[in-house]
Design a protein around this motif. Structure first.
Motif: not given
Length: 260
Positions: A148-151, A154-160, A185-190
């Motif tokens: 959902s974050m990827g779609k 929303v890129r939030m390092p602290s949440i990841l 999803g993880l790759q899409a979010l960096g």
């Protein structure tokens, strides 16, 4: 204090069929029923019912919120203002810290389905989730939240970081499809925590024979997944399964370089 906590849990646990609903909770269910019964094109009536529900938001069972948000998605009722008002109230009343992980993920899925545009509100919502809540997520819920974050973009390092920490505990419980969705999803979010990604790839390789055509197609849909196939133990089982399953290769991005 323990008695008060038990009373609150009895009133708010959706699986509790012994404790009767309060008058406000009954009213909340009635409003949800009216929302579901109202035609999608009757936006005026929907808006009135949404306002009625929000007026009693802190009185409802907290995890019933997922049904409210799902209504927008099912009816394709694009009303970002009403959803933002609900999220703002969830934050201002502190309800957010009482939501189950599945409710949080279901709410995010609903936001993706109507392409919710208030990214700042989404970030505030995720930042308000407590460490205890992150630490109680099950494997499939982590996968859904990442997707959902990827779609939502929303890129939030602290949440990841929170999600990665939880993954390092529950990754062995991921299904093939959850694993594929999660890696894409993880790759899409960096996401770049090598230790967690290594655990995930190890899990994927050990369960490669369980991957069907759909799970493989999702996994290979990530343009950078080949970067994770950096050793024979993780790459060979997965590539072998890919060659054995009748996958539609037009959807795949198989590695073109030799893996050593």
């Amino acid at each position: 204090e323990d008695d008060n906590t038990t009373q609150w849990m009895n009133r708010n646990d959706p699986a509790n069929f012994i404790m009767p609903l309060t008058e406000e909770q009954e009213q909340g269910w009635e409003i949800l029923g009216k929302l579901n019964a109202t035609r999608s094109d009757d936006t005026d009536a929907l808006e009135v019912l949404c306002n009625e529900y929000l007026a009693l938001l802190d009185k409802h069972r907290v995890d019933d919120l997922k049904y409210y948000f799902n209504m927008f998605a099912e009816k394709v009722y694009k009303n970002d203002k009403a959803m933002k008002a609900a999220l703002d109230q969830v934050l201002s009343t502190g309800i957010i810290t009482k939501l189950a992980g599945s409710t949080i993920s279901d709410m995010l899925v609903s936001l993706t389905q109507i392409r919710f545009a208030y990214y700042g509100t989404i970030k505030k919502f995720l930042l308000a989730v407590s460490e205890e809540q992150w630490a109680q997520l099950d494997a499939s819920t982590v996968s859904t939240i990442v997707q959902s974050m990827g779609k939502l973009g929303v890129r939030m390092p602290s949440i990841l970081v929170h999600l990665g920490e939880r993954l390092s505990v529950v990754y062995k419980l991921l299904s093939p499809m959850d694993s594929a969705i999660l890696l894409a999803g993880l790759q899409a979010l960096g996401y770049d925590d090598a230790a967690v990604l290594s655990l995930l790839m190890d899990h994927v390789s050990k369960n490669a024979k369980r991957f069907d055509e759909t799970a493989l197609a999702v996994l290979w849909s990530s343009p950078h997944v080949h970067r994770l196939l950096n050793n024979e133990s993780s790459s060979v089982p997965l590539l072998t399964q890919t060659c054995q399953v009748p996958v539609s290769y037009t959807h795949l991005t198989l590695p073109t370089k030799r893996i050593v």
